[in-house]
Design a protein around this motif. Structure first.
Motif, PDB file in Angstrom:
ATOM      1  N   ARG A  30       0.838  -1.205   0.000  1.00 34.73           N
ATOM      2  CA  ARG A  30       0.000   0.000   0.000  1.00 34.73           C
ATOM      3  C   ARG A  30       0.872   1.254   0.000  1.00 34.73           C
ATOM      4  O   ARG A  30       0.602   2.212  -0.729  1.00 34.73           O
ATOM      5  CB  ARG A  30      -0.914  -0.008   1.218  1.00 34.73           C
ATOM      6  N   ARG A  31       1.926   1.241   0.819  1.00 34.43           N
ATOM      7  CA  ARG A  31       2.843   2.394   0.865  1.00 34.43           C
ATOM      8  C   ARG A  31       3.542   2.575  -0.474  1.00 34.43           C
ATOM      9  O   ARG A  31       3.711   3.704  -0.957  1.00 34.43           O
ATOM     10  CB  ARG A  31       3.876   2.189   1.991  1.00 34.43           C
ATOM     11  N   ILE A  32       3.933   1.471  -1.094  1.00 32.73           N
ATOM     12  CA  ILE A  32       4.607   1.541  -2.394  1.00 32.73           C
ATOM     13  C   ILE A  32       3.681   2.129  -3.443  1.00 32.73           C
ATOM     14  O   ILE A  32       4.079   2.979  -4.247  1.00 32.73           O
ATOM     15  CB  ILE A  32       5.117   0.149  -2.807  1.00 32.73           C
ATOM     16  N   LYS A  33       2.423   1.713  -3.431  1.00 35.98           N
ATOM     17  CA  LYS A  33       1.464   2.269  -4.393  1.00 35.98           C
ATOM     18  C   LYS A  33       1.325   3.784  -4.202  1.00 35.98           C
ATOM     19  O   LYS A  33       1.329   4.549  -5.168  1.00 35.98           O
ATOM     20  CB  LYS A  33       0.104   1.604  -4.233  1.00 35.98           C
ATOM     21  N   ILE A  34       1.203   4.218  -2.952  1.00 36.59           N
ATOM     22  CA  ILE A  34       1.084   5.652  -2.660  1.00 36.59           C
ATOM     23  C   ILE A  34       2.305   6.405  -3.177  1.00 36.59           C
ATOM     24  O   ILE A  34       2.184   7.465  -3.813  1.00 36.59           O
ATOM     25  CB  ILE A  34       0.908   5.875  -1.140  1.00 36.59           C
ATOM     26  N   MET A  35       3.483   5.840  -2.937  1.00 35.87           N
ATOM     27  CA  MET A  35       4.726   6.491  -3.377  1.00 35.87           C
ATOM     28  C   MET A  35       4.841   6.520  -4.895  1.00 35.87           C
ATOM     29  O   MET A  35       5.251   7.534  -5.472  1.00 35.87           O
ATOM     30  CB  MET A  35       5.927   5.762  -2.776  1.00 35.87           C
ATOM     31  N   VAL A  36       4.497   5.424  -5.546  1.00 34.80           N
ATOM     32  CA  VAL A  36       4.574   5.350  -7.012  1.00 34.80           C
ATOM     33  C   VAL A  36       3.658   6.403  -7.637  1.00 34.80           C
ATOM     34  O   VAL A  36       4.059   7.111  -8.567  1.00 34.80           O
ATOM     35  CB  VAL A  36       4.202   3.940  -7.515  1.00 34.80           C
ATOM     36  N   TYR A  37       2.443   6.530  -7.124  1.00 31.57           N
ATOM     37  CA  TYR A  37       1.510   7.511  -7.682  1.00 31.57           C
ATOM     38  C   TYR A  37       1.994   8.936  -7.452  1.00 31.57           C
ATOM     39  O   TYR A  37       1.743   9.817  -8.263  1.00 31.57           O
ATOM     40  CB  TYR A  37       0.107   7.307  -7.096  1.00 31.57           C
ATOM     41  N   LYS A  38       2.714   9.146  -6.345  1.00 34.68           N
ATOM     42  CA  LYS A  38       3.257  10.472  -6.066  1.00 34.68           C
ATOM     43  C   LYS A  38       4.463  10.767  -6.962  1.00 34.68           C
ATOM     44  O   LYS A  38       4.560  11.844  -7.557  1.00 34.68           O
ATOM     45  CB  LYS A  38       3.671  10.555  -4.589  1.00 34.68           C
ATOM     46  N   VAL A  39       5.385   9.800  -7.076  1.00 36.14           N
ATOM     47  CA  VAL A  39       6.617  10.000  -7.851  1.00 36.14           C
ATOM     48  C   VAL A  39       6.323  10.129  -9.337  1.00 36.14           C
ATOM     49  O   VAL A  39       6.861  11.005 -10.023  1.00 36.14           O
ATOM     50  CB  VAL A  39       7.607   8.839  -7.600  1.00 36.14           C
ATOM     51  N   PHE A  40       5.474   9.272  -9.850  1.00 38.53           N
ATOM     52  CA  PHE A  40       5.176   9.284 -11.285  1.00 38.53           C
ATOM     53  C   PHE A  40       4.073  10.266 -11.643  1.00 38.53           C
ATOM     54  O   PHE A  40       3.813  10.500 -12.822  1.00 38.53           O
ATOM     55  CB  PHE A  40       4.789   7.878 -11.754  1.00 38.53           C
ATOM     56  N   LYS A  41       3.414  10.809 -10.628  1.00 41.19           N
ATOM     57  CA  LYS A  41       2.361  11.802 -10.838  1.00 41.19           C
ATOM     58  C   LYS A  41       1.334  11.324 -11.876  1.00 41.19           C
ATOM     59  O   LYS A  41       0.893  12.081 -12.742  1.00 41.19           O
ATOM     60  CB  LYS A  41       2.950  13.147 -11.249  1.00 41.19           C
ATOM     61  N   LEU A  42       1.014  10.028 -11.792  1.00 47.72           N
ATOM     62  CA  LEU A  42       0.059   9.406 -12.711  1.00 47.72           C
ATOM     63  C   LEU A  42       0.449   9.635 -14.162  1.00 47.72           C
ATOM     64  O   LEU A  42      -0.399   9.809 -15.032  1.00 47.72           O
ATOM     65  CB  LEU A  42      -1.354   9.929 -12.443  1.00 47.72           C
ATOM     66  N   ALA A  43       1.771   9.695 -14.403  1.00 47.26           N
ATOM     67  CA  ALA A  43       2.258   9.884 -15.769  1.00 47.26           C
ATOM     68  C   ALA A  43       1.872   8.677 -16.620  1.00 47.26           C
ATOM     69  O   ALA A  43       1.506   7.626 -16.118  1.00 47.26           O
ATOM     70  CB  ALA A  43       3.777  10.053 -15.764  1.00 47.26           C
ATOM     71  N   GLU A  44       1.977   8.829 -17.924  1.00 45.87           N
ATOM     72  CA  GLU A  44       1.615   7.743 -18.821  1.00 45.87           C
ATOM     73  C   GLU A  44       2.469   6.514 -18.528  1.00 45.87           C
ATOM     74  O   GLU A  44       3.688   6.575 -18.413  1.00 45.87           O
ATOM     75  CB  GLU A  44       1.841   8.172 -20.277  1.00 45.87           C
ATOM     76  N   GLY A  45       1.828   5.400 -18.390  1.00 41.75           N
ATOM     77  CA  GLY A  45       2.530   4.165 -18.084  1.00 41.75           C
ATOM     78  C   GLY A  45       1.616   3.199 -17.353  1.00 41.75           C
ATOM     79  O   GLY A  45       0.554   3.582 -16.869  1.00 41.75           O
ATOM     80  N   GLU A  46       2.023   1.967 -17.302  1.00 36.80           N
ATOM     81  CA  GLU A  46       1.249   0.944 -16.609  1.00 36.80           C
ATOM     82  C   GLU A  46       2.054   0.465 -15.412  1.00 36.80           C
ATOM     83  O   GLU A  46       3.172  -0.006 -15.553  1.00 36.80           O
ATOM     84  CB  GLU A  46       0.960  -0.226 -17.545  1.00 36.80           C
ATOM     85  N   PHE A  47       1.455   0.561 -14.231  1.00 36.55           N
ATOM     86  CA  PHE A  47       2.135   0.190 -13.010  1.00 36.55           C
ATOM     87  C   PHE A  47       1.377  -0.940 -12.316  1.00 36.55           C
ATOM     88  O   PHE A  47       0.183  -0.834 -12.065  1.00 36.55           O
ATOM     89  CB  PHE A  47       2.259   1.394 -12.080  1.00 36.55           C
ATOM     90  N   TYR A  48       2.102  -2.010 -12.020  1.00 32.21           N
ATOM     91  CA  TYR A  48       1.516  -3.159 -11.354  1.00 32.21           C
ATOM     92  C   TYR A  48       2.197  -3.347 -10.009  1.00 32.21           C
ATOM     93  O   TYR A  48       3.338  -2.904  -9.803  1.00 32.21           O
ATOM     94  CB  TYR A  48       1.691  -4.422 -12.208  1.00 32.21           C
ATOM     95  N   PHE A  49       1.507  -4.030  -9.112  1.00 30.88           N
ATOM     96  CA  PHE A  49       2.033  -4.211  -7.760  1.00 30.88           C
ATOM     97  C   PHE A  49       1.839  -5.663  -7.345  1.00 30.88           C
ATOM     98  O   PHE A  49       0.714  -6.155  -7.312  1.00 30.88           O
ATOM     99  CB  PHE A  49       1.324  -3.269  -6.785  1.00 30.88           C
TER     100      PHE A  49
END
Length: 199
Positions: free
Chosen positions: A139-158
């Motif tokens: 959950r923390r990783i997801k929060i950080m990924v969304y912050k770092v990538f700023k929902l930029a174009e790309g597909e992110f899986y966890f």
């Protein structure tokens, strides 16, 4: 009447605290479906072997041709049954953090790894990755990924490793599990506090 109102408030607080404790571990256990992607990002942690086993499972099924370990500045390419290791020098951002004692104290290690992963992804032109870590970290990783990538174009899986015990039911948690859960919430809170003041 005032005593009655205070009793209701107290009861409501007790219920909220109890519900929070009940659902605390389950909320941390985030995962998503996984498809063919550009790379796997392996994040460091206490049980590295369990995470590595999950990565081996993904690579054996050819979900990705690359593995990124940002903490070690390494990328591995899987092709034709062989593995090629590619060492990547630390980014300017990482070097700047290492030189600045205050910033190195503020930044959470996982946050730094995700930032480094973003830089590596940009260099390799990767658009889709899966982040692999321990179950309670997701959950923390997801929060950080969304912050770092700023929902930029790309597909992110966890994907949490399935080789590490992490009960979802609060009554199954050991004292060590509760310690890990509480630590995770403290790290999430700390990240949400400082992330608004740093790049």
């Amino acid at each position: 009447m005032k005593k009655h109102s205070k009793a209701l408030v107290f009861l409501a607080v007790v219920v909220i605290i109890c519900m929070g404790l009940i659902f605390a571990p389950r909320f941390l256990l985030y995962s998503s479906s996984v498809e063919k992607m550009d790379a796997i990002v392996l994040l460091l942690g206490e049980d590295f072997n369990a995470r590595k086993k999950q990565v081996n499972m993904l690579t054996s099924k050819r979900f990705a041709d690359y593995l990124i370990i940002p903490a070690y500045n390494k990328t591995y390419r899987f092709a034709d049954g062989s593995v090629a290791e590619e060492f990547i020098s630390s980014s300017d951002f990482s070097k700047e953090i290492e030189k600045n004692m205050m910033r190195s104290i503020i930044y959470e290690n996982t946050h730094l790894e995700i930032i480094e992963a973003k830089i590596i992804m940009s260099d390799y032109k990767f658009k889709s990755v899966v982040f692999v870590s321990s179950p309670y970290h997701m959950r923390r990783i997801k929060i950080m990924v969304y912050k770092v990538f700023k929902l930029a174009e790309g597909e992110f899986y966890f994907m949490p490793t399935q080789f590490e015990k992490a009960p979802a039911n609060f009554w199954e948690l050991s004292s060590k599990d509760w310690k890990n859960v509480c630590t995770e919430y403290l790290k999430i809170i700390w990240f949400l506090v400082y992330a608004n003041f740093v790049n």
